[in-house]
Design a protein around this motif. Structure first.
Motif, short mmCIF file in Angstrom:
data_model
loop_
_atom_site.label_atom_id
_atom_site.label_comp_id
_atom_site.label_asym_id
_atom_site.label_seq_id
_atom_site.Cartn_x
_atom_site.Cartn_y
_atom_site.Cartn_z
N MET A 202 53.26 35.41 82.03
CA MET A 202 53.02 35.09 80.52
C MET A 202 54.45 35.57 80.01
O MET A 202 54.29 36.52 80.11
CB MET A 202 51.71 35.65 80.30
CG MET A 202 51.71 35.14 78.26
SD MET A 202 49.49 35.71 77.96
CE MET A 202 48.86 34.20 78.50
N GLU A 203 54.73 34.50 79.33
CA GLU A 203 56.11 34.36 78.76
C GLU A 203 55.54 34.43 77.01
O GLU A 203 55.29 33.51 76.72
CB GLU A 203 57.25 33.36 78.82
CG GLU A 203 58.52 33.38 80.50
CD GLU A 203 58.85 34.34 80.65
OE1 GLU A 203 59.35 34.91 79.52
OE2 GLU A 203 58.68 34.56 81.41
N ILE A 204 55.74 35.44 76.36
CA ILE A 204 55.81 35.73 74.77
C ILE A 204 56.77 35.45 74.24
O ILE A 204 57.53 36.60 74.70
CB ILE A 204 54.73 36.73 74.82
CG1 ILE A 204 53.62 36.98 75.99
CG2 ILE A 204 54.29 37.45 73.55
CD1 ILE A 204 53.18 37.81 76.76
N ILE A 205 56.73 35.08 72.94
CA ILE A 205 58.19 35.28 72.06
C ILE A 205 57.50 35.66 70.40
O ILE A 205 56.74 34.76 70.49
CB ILE A 205 58.78 33.76 72.48
CG1 ILE A 205 59.57 33.56 73.24
CG2 ILE A 205 59.53 33.85 70.92
CD1 ILE A 205 59.97 32.25 73.34
N VAL A 206 58.34 36.14 70.38
CA VAL A 206 57.36 37.61 68.99
C VAL A 206 58.94 37.25 68.21
O VAL A 206 59.97 37.47 68.16
CB VAL A 206 57.10 38.90 68.82
CG1 VAL A 206 56.45 38.91 68.01
CG2 VAL A 206 55.62 38.75 70.32
N CYS A 207 58.30 36.66 66.56
CA CYS A 207 59.53 36.20 65.72
C CYS A 207 59.63 37.40 65.13
O CYS A 207 58.48 37.44 64.20
CB CYS A 207 58.91 34.68 64.83
SG CYS A 207 58.71 33.64 66.41
N ILE A 208 60.25 38.64 64.52
CA ILE A 208 60.34 39.11 63.85
C ILE A 208 62.10 39.24 62.61
O ILE A 208 62.34 38.36 62.97
CB ILE A 208 60.52 40.85 64.35
CG1 ILE A 208 62.24 40.51 65.36
CG2 ILE A 208 59.07 40.73 65.77
CD1 ILE A 208 62.03 41.62 65.71
N LYS A 209 61.06 39.65 61.30
CA LYS A 209 62.06 39.81 60.82
C LYS A 209 62.47 41.33 60.18
O LYS A 209 62.07 41.93 60.07
CB LYS A 209 61.93 39.37 59.34
CG LYS A 209 62.66 38.79 58.04
CD LYS A 209 62.19 37.97 57.58
CE LYS A 209 63.26 37.84 56.54
NZ LYS A 209 62.95 36.59 54.92
N GLN A 210 64.16 41.71 60.10
CA GLN A 210 64.15 42.61 58.49
C GLN A 210 64.27 42.46 57.27
O GLN A 210 63.86 41.47 56.91
CB GLN A 210 65.71 42.67 59.37
CG GLN A 210 66.41 44.39 58.70
CD GLN A 210 67.50 44.99 58.83
OE1 GLN A 210 68.31 43.91 59.15
NE2 GLN A 210 67.43 45.99 59.74
N VAL A 211 63.30 43.65 56.79
CA VAL A 211 62.95 43.89 55.18
C VAL A 211 62.95 44.63 54.36
O VAL A 211 63.31 45.66 55.46
CB VAL A 211 61.39 43.57 55.25
CG1 VAL A 211 60.88 41.63 55.78
CG2 VAL A 211 60.15 44.35 55.62
N PRO A 212 63.46 44.48 53.53
CA PRO A 212 63.56 46.02 52.59
C PRO A 212 62.09 46.87 52.68
O PRO A 212 61.32 46.15 52.66
CB PRO A 212 63.56 45.62 51.26
CG PRO A 212 63.98 44.04 50.99
CD PRO A 212 63.65 43.81 52.43
N GLU A 213 62.46 47.96 52.88
CA GLU A 213 61.19 48.84 52.74
C GLU A 213 60.69 48.47 51.82
O GLU A 213 61.27 48.94 50.62
CB GLU A 213 61.29 50.17 52.87
CG GLU A 213 60.07 51.45 53.00
CD GLU A 213 59.91 51.93 53.77
OE1 GLU A 213 61.23 53.19 54.48
OE2 GLU A 213 59.10 52.79 54.54
N THR A 214 59.44 47.57 51.15
CA THR A 214 59.22 47.34 50.29
C THR A 214 58.26 48.46 49.08
O THR A 214 57.93 48.19 47.45
CB THR A 214 58.59 45.87 49.79
OG1 THR A 214 57.11 46.68 50.98
CG2 THR A 214 58.99 45.45 50.16
N ARG A 215 58.34 50.21 49.29
CA ARG A 215 57.40 50.84 48.66
C ARG A 215 58.38 51.11 47.00
O ARG A 215 59.66 52.01 47.38
CB ARG A 215 57.21 52.10 49.24
CG ARG A 215 55.93 52.29 50.27
CD ARG A 215 55.82 53.34 50.79
NE ARG A 215 54.72 52.81 51.59
CZ ARG A 215 53.45 53.82 52.40
NH1 ARG A 215 53.35 54.76 51.52
NH2 ARG A 215 52.62 53.61 52.91
N ASP A 216 57.82 50.74 45.97
CA ASP A 216 58.11 51.25 45.43
C ASP A 216 59.81 50.31 44.49
O ASP A 216 60.54 51.00 44.12
CB ASP A 216 58.94 52.46 45.29
CG ASP A 216 57.66 53.55 45.16
OD1 ASP A 216 56.48 53.33 44.39
OD2 ASP A 216 57.96 54.61 45.56
#
Lengths: 266, 465
Positions: A1-15
């Motif tokens: 099975m060919e699986i594609i996962v979309c991901i993103k870099q975000v700022p660590e949002t605590r505080d």
């Protein structure tokens, strides 16, 4: 099975604070991390691979340093990664982002399932996943809380539709966005890090995607952010008096009224 | 010696000192005050007093001294050895209302607190101003006064030491009501015998602590944890000395077995990120930037793999680490959920802990006794819990007594000590006496007599007089 996962870099949002005058996130001293919801998308993808064999491919759009989150996906179990990185992608709204990712996925080709996290922690729109599916003309389900089996080229999933919880069979190829109920994401493996140390991350520019580049980035974005501000916090209080029985009944009614709990009062 | 019973005149005087609402007696005393977190039998105090100031404490002690009434100091009652239980009745002096953080001195990196401040509140208060109080006992609802009284240790002892290493000075009230201050806001102190150090770990038998001066550090900005699975507890624990000598000292090195993860998962209702291996080490690194931490953990990860680790899992975000440490923090509660139990808190040199773990395992086999152990692998402090399971109480008590005896003997053979961090209290007096020998015991008795010639303050704890 060919699986594609979309991901993103975000700022660590605590505080993380927002400058209320300018609406800009105060990112000083804030680390960048893999969007927490995407951990669940990766976990779902890797579980499918473990069950049905095949390969997990990750794709992200962002500046060159976003390669870090693709390397992190490798440490969880992803096999190859693509980073869409170009100044032409900058300032994209959810539509322009979905167009770029859809173009990248089309170029990768040959997939059975695309998995996205429910939403990102920096934008919180939950639009990009379904957007990609619409652009690619794929069947899709958002807010999937549990993965079932694949039978006759159909993926069985349970989705939380807000008013109801539904079991759905989706024809492959398809796209799903998953919630945090999908299963505890695995930690980063140091052995995988060593094994994938030489694995490349493929970088594609806007021109590489073979589309009109005016559909990407700020130019391709029909919406613009006018203002970002923290949600208002309510500080009003109600004080009730009465017997334990009265108060507990009243509390249950209130929680139901606020839709914090469901079910009958019987 | 014969202690006086509390009379209505005594109650009136105590009410006069503290205010009527802060004195409880008879049926108004909740049975929570009869015991601590793990003692097997309860002892009701005759009266519970909750003073708010040093002066009130001094007046209470002076009065009880005059009347020969025993006084047992108590913080949050989270101890594990019966230290804060009033075994001779009398007054239970609870410090919960002395809960002010008097000062956080950012210039000197010090703080002054009252004994009833909860550890979790204090840690948060200093972290809010960018400072760090390193001692980290598992029980966050304990009071700082209780931590000082037992010289509590916790997870970060491997790098930062124990409560004693962070206390610079104390204000305390002697059994006769005199107020003393020892040590102070000084980093160095060579001024004679250290009464501060004598009072730390004295479990309320010498004086009632009323103010505590501690030192602080700048708060490390970044943290990374490693979860390291092994094929067996032996392999896991044996890797620890190699980790510690690799040049990078982690802030914490904990070990535990699969069984307790499952118990904690059940208790918390959430799943641990990895639970298929028989045994684990859990490590934390503190530092100021991610590159520095990555260097540190890479070195240790290589050592772990060389020592036979199945893999090394990296928790690099706050969320991921919270999942791990929340589970670790729930171990004791999870074990308590498994039924009646008794515990051992021995400490041995860090490089001997593998031998002690092996010994505990063999005892479990020999006595067919369910024994769960986990603890602070990096500092040699092992917590061994003996569960009653399906056995009758009598049979279990007899078995645990034998097993305990042998564990303490083995710990002594390994150059260890009776208690790493929980203290002696009531439960471990006999083992302490055996471990110290007659000469040292006599010295301890002389010290107790010098502070408390009438044996009124927390009588019957640590040593027999």
């Amino acid at each position: 099975m060919e699986i594609i996962v979309c991901i993103k870099q975000v700022p660590e949002t605590r505080d993380v604070a927002v400058d209320e005058q300018t609406g800009v996130l105060l990112r000083e001293g804030v680390d960048s991390i893999l969007n927490p919801f995407d951990l669940y998308a990766l976990e779902a993808g890797i579980r499918l691979k473990e069950q049905y064999g095949g390969r997990v491919t990750v794709i992200s759009m962002g500046p060159p340093q976003a390669e870090a989150v693709i390397r992190e996906a490798y440490m969880m179990g992803a096999d190859r990664g693509f980073l869409l990185t170009d100044r032409a992608f900058a300032g994209a709204d959810t539509l322009a982002t979905a167009l770029a990712l859809a173009a990248g996925i089309e170029k990768i080709g040959g997939f059975d399932v695309i998995i996205c996290g429910l939403q990102t922690t920096d934008g919180d729109t939950a639009q990009v996943g379904p957007g990609i599916a619409e652009i690619l003309g794929l069947p899709h389900e958002a807010n999937v809380i549990s993965l079932g089996t694949v039978v006759d080229r159909k993926l069985n999933v349970v989705r939380d539709g807000g008013a109801s919880i539904d079991t759905v069979a989706i024809e492959l190829p398809c796209l799903i966005t998953v919630s945090k109920s999908i299963g505890e994401p695995r930690l980063l493996s140091y052995r995988r890090k060593l094994a994938m140390a030489d694995a490349a991350v493929t970088h594609w520019s806007a021109g590489d995607l073979g589309k009109d580049v005016r559909m990407f980035g700020l130019k391709g974005s029909p919406t613009q952010v006018e203002r970002i501000f923290p949600p208002e916090t309510l500080t009003s209080q109600e004080i009730w008096e009465g017997s334990a029985a009265e108060l507990s009944t009243r509390l249950a009614e209130k929680l139901r009224e606020l839709k914090f709990v469901g079910g009958d009062m019987a | 010696m014969a202690y006086a019973r509390i009379t209505s005149a005594d109650l009136a005087r105590l009410q006069e000192i503290c205010g009527a609402e802060w004195v409880l007696w008879g049926e108004a005393i909740s049975s929570d005050f009869y015991h601590d977190e793990l003692s097997l039998e309860g002892h009701p105090p005759e009266v519970v007093v909750r003073p708010q100031t040093t002066e009130q404490v001094a007046e209470i002690l002076a009065y009880c001294w005059e009347r020969s009434i025993p006084v047992t100091p108590r913080g949050a009652g989270t101890g594990l050895c019966g230290g804060a239980v009033a075994i001779y009745g009398g007054v239970l002096l609870v410090t919960d209302r002395m809960d002010r953080i008097l000062e956080i001195d950012q210039e000197n990196l010090m703080a002054v607190v009252e004994p009833g401040v909860l550890l979790m509140d204090f840690q948060k208060a200093v972290e809010d101003v960018g400072l760090f109080y390193p001692p980290d006992p598992g029980e966050k609802t304990a009071t700082i006064g209780g931590n000082v009284s037992t010289n509590a240790g916790g997870m970060r002892a491997v790098k930062y030491g124990v409560t004693r290493d962070w206390v610079l000075g104390l204000e305390a009230v002697l059994p006769n009501g005199q107020i003393i201050t020892c040590g102070g806001k000084v980093v160095k102190n060579s001024s004679g015998y250290s009464l501060t150090d004598l009072l730390i770990g004295s479990e309320g038998t010498l004086a009632v602590i009323t103010k505590i001066i501690v030192k602080l550090l700048p708060l490390p900005r970044r943290q990374i944890s490693l979860l390291v699975p092994f094929d067996g507890l032996q392999e896991a624990v044996a890797a620890v000395p190699k980790i510690l000598s690799s040049g990078e000292i982690p802030a914490a090195v904990e070990f535990f077995q699969q069984e307790i993860i499952h118990a904690a998962e059940k208790y918390l209702g959430r799943s641990f990120p990895h639970s298929t291996a028989p045994a684990y080490l859990l490590l934390t690194f503190l530092g100021n930037n991610l590159a520095e931490l990555e260097r540190a953990y890479t070195e240790v990860a290589e050592v772990c793999l060389a020592q036979g680790a199945i893999d090394v899992f990296i928790a690099n975000t706050a969320d991921r680490q919270e999942g791990l440490w929340e589970c670790r923090g729930a171990f004791l509660e999870a074990i308590k959920g498994m039924g009646e139990l008794d515990e051992v808190d021995v400490v041995v040199p860090p490089n001997r802990i593998a031998e002690l773990v092996e010994f505990a395992e063999s005892l479990a086999q020999e006595y067919k006794l369910p024994i769960v152990s986990f603890g602070h692998a990096g500092d040699g402090n092992l917590h061994i819990y003996m569960l009653r399971g399906e056995r009758s109480r009598e049979e279990w008590l007899a078995l645990t007594e034998q097993a305990m005896e042998r564990i303490y003997t083995e710990a002594k053979r390994l150059s260890g000590q009776v208690s790493g961090e929980h203290g002696i209290g009531l439960a471990k007096r006999r083992y302490l006496a055996d471990s110290l020998g007659p000469e040292q015991l006599r010295l301890l008795q002389s010290i107790k007599a010098a502070f408390d010639p009438k044996n009124l303050l927390n009588p019957g704890k640590i040593i027999s007089v």
